[in-house]
Design a protein around this motif. Structure first.
Motif, PDB file in Angstrom:
ATOM      1  N   ASP A 265       0.835  -1.202   0.000  1.00  0.00           N
ATOM      2  CA  ASP A 265       0.000   0.000   0.000  1.00  0.00           C
ATOM      3  C   ASP A 265       0.875   1.259   0.000  1.00  0.00           C
ATOM      4  O   ASP A 265       2.054   1.202   0.325  1.00  0.00           O
ATOM      5  CB  ASP A 265      -0.902  -0.020   1.229  1.00  0.00           C
ATOM      6  CG  ASP A 265      -0.085   0.041   2.495  1.00  0.00           C
ATOM      7  OD1 ASP A 265      -0.157   1.066   3.199  1.00  0.00           O
ATOM      8  OD2 ASP A 265       0.666  -0.926   2.769  1.00  0.00           O
TER       9      ASP A 265
ATOM     10  N   LEU B 273       1.113   3.805   1.921  1.00  0.00           N
ATOM     11  CA  LEU B 273       1.723   4.175   3.203  1.00  0.00           C
ATOM     12  C   LEU B 273       3.006   3.380   3.419  1.00  0.00           C
ATOM     13  O   LEU B 273       4.056   3.941   3.775  1.00  0.00           O
ATOM     14  CB  LEU B 273       0.732   3.922   4.337  1.00  0.00           C
ATOM     15  CG  LEU B 273       1.274   4.133   5.757  1.00  0.00           C
ATOM     16  CD1 LEU B 273       1.853   5.531   5.903  1.00  0.00           C
ATOM     17  CD2 LEU B 273       0.167   3.907   6.780  1.00  0.00           C
ATOM     18  N   THR B 274       2.926   2.081   3.181  1.00  0.00           N
ATOM     19  CA  THR B 274       4.124   1.248   3.345  1.00  0.00           C
ATOM     20  C   THR B 274       5.229   1.706   2.409  1.00  0.00           C
ATOM     21  O   THR B 274       6.392   1.827   2.802  1.00  0.00           O
ATOM     22  CB  THR B 274       3.781  -0.224   3.076  1.00  0.00           C
ATOM     23  OG1 THR B 274       2.843  -0.673   4.057  1.00  0.00           O
ATOM     24  CG2 THR B 274       5.033  -1.094   3.140  1.00  0.00           C
TER      25      THR B 274
ATOM     26  N   GLU C  77       5.708   4.601   1.268  1.00  0.00           N
ATOM     27  CA  GLU C  77       6.250   5.874   1.746  1.00  0.00           C
ATOM     28  C   GLU C  77       7.253   5.634   2.874  1.00  0.00           C
ATOM     29  O   GLU C  77       8.320   6.245   2.911  1.00  0.00           O
ATOM     30  CB  GLU C  77       5.105   6.777   2.216  1.00  0.00           C
ATOM     31  CG  GLU C  77       5.548   8.215   2.426  1.00  0.00           C
ATOM     32  CD  GLU C  77       4.404   9.113   2.893  1.00  0.00           C
ATOM     33  OE1 GLU C  77       3.256   8.618   2.983  1.00  0.00           O
ATOM     34  OE2 GLU C  77       4.672  10.296   3.172  1.00  0.00           O
ATOM     35  N   VAL C  78       6.893   4.737   3.772  1.00  0.00           N
ATOM     36  CA  VAL C  78       7.800   4.434   4.883  1.00  0.00           C
ATOM     37  C   VAL C  78       9.097   3.826   4.357  1.00  0.00           C
ATOM     38  O   VAL C  78      10.195   4.169   4.800  1.00  0.00           O
ATOM     39  CB  VAL C  78       7.131   3.481   5.894  1.00  0.00           C
ATOM     40  CG1 VAL C  78       8.133   3.052   6.956  1.00  0.00           C
ATOM     41  CG2 VAL C  78       5.930   4.152   6.545  1.00  0.00           C
ATOM     42  N   VAL C  79       8.956   2.940   3.380  1.00  0.00           N
ATOM     43  CA  VAL C  79      10.156   2.317   2.807  1.00  0.00           C
ATOM     44  C   VAL C  79      11.051   3.371   2.170  1.00  0.00           C
ATOM     45  O   VAL C  79      12.274   3.365   2.337  1.00  0.00           O
ATOM     46  CB  VAL C  79       9.759   1.260   1.763  1.00  0.00           C
ATOM     47  CG1 VAL C  79      10.992   0.779   1.018  1.00  0.00           C
ATOM     48  CG2 VAL C  79       9.057   0.094   2.441  1.00  0.00           C
TER      49      VAL C  79
ATOM     50  N   LEU D 264      11.238   6.450   3.007  1.00  0.00           N
ATOM     51  CA  LEU D 264      11.869   7.223   4.085  1.00  0.00           C
ATOM     52  C   LEU D 264      13.035   6.454   4.691  1.00  0.00           C
ATOM     53  O   LEU D 264      14.087   7.018   4.983  1.00  0.00           O
ATOM     54  CB  LEU D 264      10.834   7.551   5.169  1.00  0.00           C
ATOM     55  CG  LEU D 264       9.857   8.664   4.798  1.00  0.00           C
ATOM     56  CD1 LEU D 264       8.661   8.680   5.748  1.00  0.00           C
ATOM     57  CD2 LEU D 264      10.574  10.006   4.820  1.00  0.00           C
ATOM     58  N   ILE D 265      12.842   5.163   4.861  1.00  0.00           N
ATOM     59  CA  ILE D 265      13.942   4.358   5.404  1.00  0.00           C
ATOM     60  C   ILE D 265      15.133   4.409   4.457  1.00  0.00           C
ATOM     61  O   ILE D 265      16.280   4.532   4.891  1.00  0.00           O
ATOM     62  CB  ILE D 265      13.473   2.907   5.645  1.00  0.00           C
ATOM     63  CG1 ILE D 265      12.464   2.881   6.796  1.00  0.00           C
ATOM     64  CG2 ILE D 265      14.664   2.018   5.988  1.00  0.00           C
ATOM     65  CD1 ILE D 265      11.867   1.527   7.065  1.00  0.00           C
ATOM     66  N   GLY D 266      14.856   4.371   3.169  1.00  0.00           N
ATOM     67  CA  GLY D 266      15.929   4.512   2.189  1.00  0.00           C
ATOM     68  C   GLY D 266      16.679   5.820   2.379  1.00  0.00           C
ATOM     69  O   GLY D 266      17.910   5.850   2.315  1.00  0.00           O
ATOM     70  N   SER D 267      15.936   6.885   2.646  1.00  0.00           N
ATOM     71  CA  SER D 267      16.584   8.182   2.870  1.00  0.00           C
ATOM     72  C   SER D 267      17.427   8.159   4.130  1.00  0.00           C
ATOM     73  O   SER D 267      18.538   8.696   4.169  1.00  0.00           O
ATOM     74  CB  SER D 267      15.533   9.289   2.994  1.00  0.00           C
ATOM     75  OG  SER D 267      14.748   9.339   1.831  1.00  0.00           O
ATOM     76  N   VAL D 268      16.893   7.549   5.173  1.00  0.00           N
ATOM     77  CA  VAL D 268      17.655   7.453   6.418  1.00  0.00           C
ATOM     78  C   VAL D 268      18.948   6.685   6.173  1.00  0.00           C
ATOM     79  O   VAL D 268      20.027   7.087   6.609  1.00  0.00           O
ATOM     80  CB  VAL D 268      16.832   6.748   7.519  1.00  0.00           C
ATOM     81  CG1 VAL D 268      17.707   6.415   8.716  1.00  0.00           C
ATOM     82  CG2 VAL D 268      15.658   7.615   7.944  1.00  0.00           C
ATOM     83  N   VAL D 269      18.838   5.587   5.438  1.00  0.00           N
ATOM     84  CA  VAL D 269      20.013   4.770   5.145  1.00  0.00           C
ATOM     85  C   VAL D 269      21.049   5.587   4.377  1.00  0.00           C
ATOM     86  O   VAL D 269      22.237   5.588   4.707  1.00  0.00           O
ATOM     87  CB  VAL D 269      19.617   3.511   4.354  1.00  0.00           C
ATOM     88  CG1 VAL D 269      20.845   2.805   3.811  1.00  0.00           C
ATOM     89  CG2 VAL D 269      18.805   2.568   5.234  1.00  0.00           C
TER      90      VAL D 269
ATOM     91  N   LEU E  82       8.918   1.260  17.821  1.00  0.00           N
ATOM     92  CA  LEU E  82       8.515   0.872  16.470  1.00  0.00           C
ATOM     93  C   LEU E  82       9.685   0.227  15.730  1.00  0.00           C
ATOM     94  O   LEU E  82       9.520  -0.792  15.061  1.00  0.00           O
ATOM     95  CB  LEU E  82       8.007   2.100  15.699  1.00  0.00           C
ATOM     96  CG  LEU E  82       6.661   2.645  16.171  1.00  0.00           C
ATOM     97  CD1 LEU E  82       6.299   3.922  15.412  1.00  0.00           C
ATOM     98  CD2 LEU E  82       5.560   1.608  15.987  1.00  0.00           C
ATOM     99  N   LEU E  83      10.872   0.809  15.869  1.00  0.00           N
ATOM    100  CA  LEU E  83      12.039   0.238  15.189  1.00  0.00           C
ATOM    101  C   LEU E  83      12.340  -1.153  15.729  1.00  0.00           C
ATOM    102  O   LEU E  83      12.664  -2.075  14.980  1.00  0.00           O
ATOM    103  CB  LEU E  83      13.262   1.147  15.380  1.00  0.00           C
ATOM    104  CG  LEU E  83      13.209   2.503  14.658  1.00  0.00           C
ATOM    105  CD1 LEU E  83      14.437   3.347  14.991  1.00  0.00           C
ATOM    106  CD2 LEU E  83      13.076   2.316  13.160  1.00  0.00           C
TER     107      LEU E  83
ATOM    108  N   MET F 298      10.000  -3.494  14.241  1.00  0.00           N
ATOM    109  CA  MET F 298      10.322  -3.674  12.826  1.00  0.00           C
ATOM    110  C   MET F 298      11.443  -4.680  12.643  1.00  0.00           C
ATOM    111  O   MET F 298      11.442  -5.484  11.713  1.00  0.00           O
ATOM    112  CB  MET F 298      10.797  -2.344  12.256  1.00  0.00           C
ATOM    113  CG  MET F 298       9.928  -1.781  11.197  1.00  0.00           C
ATOM    114  SD  MET F 298      10.765  -0.357  10.501  1.00  0.00           S
ATOM    115  CE  MET F 298      12.115  -1.146   9.650  1.00  0.00           C
TER     116      MET F 298
END
Lengths: 140, 140
Positions: free
Chosen positions: A7, A9-10, A12-14, A16-21, A134-135, A138
């Motif tokens: 979906d 939302l998921t 989008e979160v992925v 964002l995680i890519g950006s964090v990485v 949450l992390l 995850m």
DNA sequence: CCATTTACTTGACAACATGAAATATCCAGG
DNA sequence: CCTGGATATTTCATGTTGTCAAGTAAATGG
């Protein structure tokens, strides 16, 4: 089972995680470079600063071939940051351990890893606690 | 200004982010390898699958020297996944664009990036929304 | 029209990564 | 005890990624 399309939302979160990485990596490499270390050298030195260990175990932690570690430790050793010690219990094994200077470098490296403070400073303690939980979930 | 020692909660979150980063990388490399691509090749191909672009811009996105991109695109091109096209507006520029096969590979790559679904599956939609907002604020 | 800047490539070189083969050591079964 | 197989490390060959400096081609602005 690839389930069906994730979906929005998921996704989008992925993203964002890519950006964090990406950001984490960038800052990590920069911090390492500021101590004339490569990323791989910084990772090994940090690992050893927690606890000296055999070459083999370093490779396991870094998920790479042991033959690769030989070269990285060679370079750290030639700069006086790490030394190889015999393992009294097994003469095949070489324990890699940080020198005094290696420990100091590892400490300074840790301090310059501002990914810790800077981006998290915008979150309240309660929010950081939520993020932590949450992390944790995850990561299973 | 290094402020003072980060509090335990912040350190814990930083540690968790480190774990997320390590895991993301591992899965990304594995997914790339399952399509006989290196991580760098997979990143470039994914980028181009969104939009063809000049070599220079690839380098900016990947934060590396343009001369590095030459080699990566060379390898992708020799495998028929990417092609160089002239830019009608500027004859100095070469636009790198995925071929049909490159697009297919990029699609399959995306699908195999299960870091999306698998670890996030344990979180409810509401929790994912909270996570999204916290990450967004972290990235400023 | 010429000097400068820009885009890309090339070449030299270092670090990282893998895999195969060599060496030294451990260990277990006979 | 001895031998054969496993284990820890290194060495070598090879490939990819990355940097930097130099070179070519094309744009751009005085």
């Amino acid at each position: 089972m690839p389930s069906r399309r994730a979906d929005p939302l998921t996704l989008e979160v992925v993203e964002l995680i890519g950006s964090v990485v990406a950001r984490y990596h960038e800052e990590y490499e920069d911090a390492a470079a500021s101590h004339q270390l490569t990323g791989a050298q910084a990772r090994v030195l940090t690992l050893l600063s927690l606890e000296p260990m055999p070459m083999r175990r370093i490779a396991q932690q870094l998920k790479c071939e042991p033959s690769n570690i030989t070269g990285i430790v060679d370079r750290l050793e030639s700069r006086g940051l790490v030394e190889r010690r015999p393992d009294p219990a097994d003469r095949r094994v070489k324990l890699a351990a940080p020198t005094q200077e290696g420990l100091q470098t590892a400490d300074r490296l840790r301090e310059s890893l501002d990914f810790a403070r800077e981006p998290l400073a915008g979150l309240s303690a309660a929010e950081r606690a939520v993020l932590r939980d949450l992390l944790k979930r995850m990561l299973g």
